[in-house]
Write a protein that holds these residues in place. Structure first.
Motif, PDB file in Angstrom:
ATOM      1  N   ASN A   1       3.662   8.703   2.908  1.00 27.79           N
ATOM      2  CA  ASN A   1       4.819   9.566   3.141  1.00 27.79           C
ATOM      3  C   ASN A   1       5.606   9.080   4.357  1.00 27.79           C
ATOM      4  OD1 ASN A   1       6.649  11.627   3.004  1.00 27.79           O
ATOM      5  ND2 ASN A   1       5.254  13.214   3.733  1.00 27.79           N
TER       6      ASN A   1
ATOM      7  N   ASP B   1      12.787  10.401  -3.650  1.00 29.59           N
ATOM      8  CA  ASP B   1      11.865  11.473  -4.049  1.00 29.59           C
ATOM      9  C   ASP B   1      11.211  11.154  -5.389  1.00 29.59           C
ATOM     10  OD1 ASP B   1      12.500  12.852  -1.753  1.00 29.59           O
ATOM     11  OD2 ASP B   1      13.930  14.211  -2.735  1.00 29.59           O
TER      12      ASP B   1
ATOM     13  N   ASN C   1       8.509   8.563  -4.839  1.00 26.29           N
ATOM     14  CA  ASN C   1       7.328   9.187  -4.228  1.00 26.29           C
ATOM     15  C   ASN C   1       6.542   9.999  -5.245  1.00 26.29           C
ATOM     16  OD1 ASN C   1       7.528   8.192  -1.584  1.00 26.29           O
ATOM     17  ND2 ASN C   1       8.966   9.787  -0.972  1.00 26.29           N
ATOM     18  N   ASP C   2       7.241  10.712  -6.114  1.00 26.61           N
ATOM     19  CA  ASP C   2       6.563  11.484  -7.159  1.00 26.61           C
ATOM     20  C   ASP C   2       5.812  10.562  -8.114  1.00 26.61           C
ATOM     21  OD1 ASP C   2       7.469  13.862  -6.113  1.00 26.61           O
ATOM     22  OD2 ASP C   2       9.155  14.056  -7.512  1.00 26.61           O
TER      23      ASP C   2
ATOM     24  N   ASN D   1       1.627  10.484  -8.461  1.00 21.00           N
ATOM     25  CA  ASN D   1       0.946  10.742  -9.729  1.00 21.00           C
ATOM     26  C   ASN D   1       0.171   9.531 -10.230  1.00 21.00           C
ATOM     27  OD1 ASN D   1       1.670  13.494 -10.316  1.00 21.00           O
ATOM     28  ND2 ASN D   1       3.764  12.793 -10.628  1.00 21.00           N
TER      29      ASN D   1
ATOM     30  N   LYS E   1      -3.900  11.702  -6.433  1.00 18.98           N
ATOM     31  CA  LYS E   1      -2.724  12.491  -6.825  1.00 18.98           C
ATOM     32  C   LYS E   1      -1.920  13.025  -5.643  1.00 18.98           C
ATOM     33  CE  LYS E   1      -3.720  11.855 -11.115  1.00 18.98           C
ATOM     34  NZ  LYS E   1      -2.976  10.805 -11.830  1.00 18.98           N
ATOM     35  N   ARG E   2      -1.758  12.206  -4.623  1.00 14.80           N
ATOM     36  CA  ARG E   2      -0.908  12.575  -3.501  1.00 14.80           C
ATOM     37  C   ARG E   2      -0.534  11.316  -2.726  1.00 14.80           C
ATOM     38  NH1 ARG E   2      -3.407  12.261   1.459  1.00 14.80           N
ATOM     39  NH2 ARG E   2      -5.690  12.341   1.522  1.00 14.80           N
TER      40      ARG E   2
END
Length: 250
Positions: free
Chosen positions: A185, A200, A203-204, A208, A213-214
């Protein structure tokens, strides 16, 4: 803190934001004498205030080989010879194979490959024997990423440099390793020129794509740099430490 880097002289290139800043802050808290570099005087000033512990910041462009010797001379005058060099400055550029320009190619290679090589080469007279060099690569260096051919290959080149550097500098007991983060991030995508919406979306996608999952946090990556910088990794050289939430290998 444990004082793992007590009185060690540390340079973190690209230490004015993201992973570099988190690493510089952790190192300072561990007792190091920290110098950060970056291209923007304003963000360097803000970062130095965040780091505290009498850290200093120097404006330096990794894409300009002539800037390295003055940088290291300033560090030497302020703190003495370097114990830990974190080669973190890098850029990302994305475009399709058909649309990739020579100018964008040169920008990426000048920083991520040529810049890394000369960051290390020009540091050699200013490094203590037994120093630790850590180069920030990426877990995408072994993945096929659409529109990322030059960025991905530049990160793979960094990994190759580390193997060669480690073999060559072992005579001085200088350890050279790579740390390969996954998706973290940070503002890397917006810095690469993507809009906030596209950033964004990227990043998504990566969040995934990883097993956990982050996105990673810069502080989690900084812990890996501390491990490679300290005596905890005293028998490691030429290694790629991957911290990517399970993106590359799962």
């Amino acid at each position: 803190m444990s004082g793992k880097l007590e009185n060690k002289v540390v340079v973190v290139t690209g230490g004015n934001s993201g992973i570099g800043l988190a690493t510089a802050k952790l190192f300072a808290n561990e007792g190091a004498k920290v110098t950060i570099t970056g291209r923007n005087a304003g963000t360097i000033e803000t970062a130095v205030a965040e780091i505290g512990h009498n850290a200093i910041g120097i404006v330096s462009n990794v894409g300009d080989v002539k800037s390295f010797e003055p940088l290291y001379e300033k560090v030497d005058n302020a703190f003495g010879k370097i114990d830990v060099l974190v080669v973190n400055a890098g850029i990302m550029g994305m475009a399709s194979l058909e649309d990739f320009t020579e100018d964008l190619f040169d920008q990426i290679v000048d920083v991520n490959y040529k810049g890394v090589f000369f960051t290390v080469q020009k540091a050699l007279p200013f490094l203590n024997d037994g120093a630790s060099i850590i180069i920030t690569s990426s877990s995408v260096s072994e993945k096929g990423i659409p529109n990322g051919s030059v960025y991905v290959s530049s990160k793979a080149a960094e990994r190759a440099l580390v193997r060669a550097f480690a073999a060559e500098l072992a005579v001085r007991k200088i350890r050279v390793n790579t740390l390969s983060p996954g998706a973290v991030n940070t503002p890397i995508f917006t810095k690469a020129g993507l809009s906030q919406d596209l950033s964004d979306g990227m990043n998504d996608f990566f969040a995934n794509a990883v097993a956990l999952k982050r996105l990673g946090r810069p502080e989690e990556i900084a812990n890996g740099f501390l491990f490679l910088a300290s005596d905890d990794s005293s028998y490691m050289t030429g290694v790629d430490l991957v911290i990517d939430g399970g993106f590359r290998d799962l």
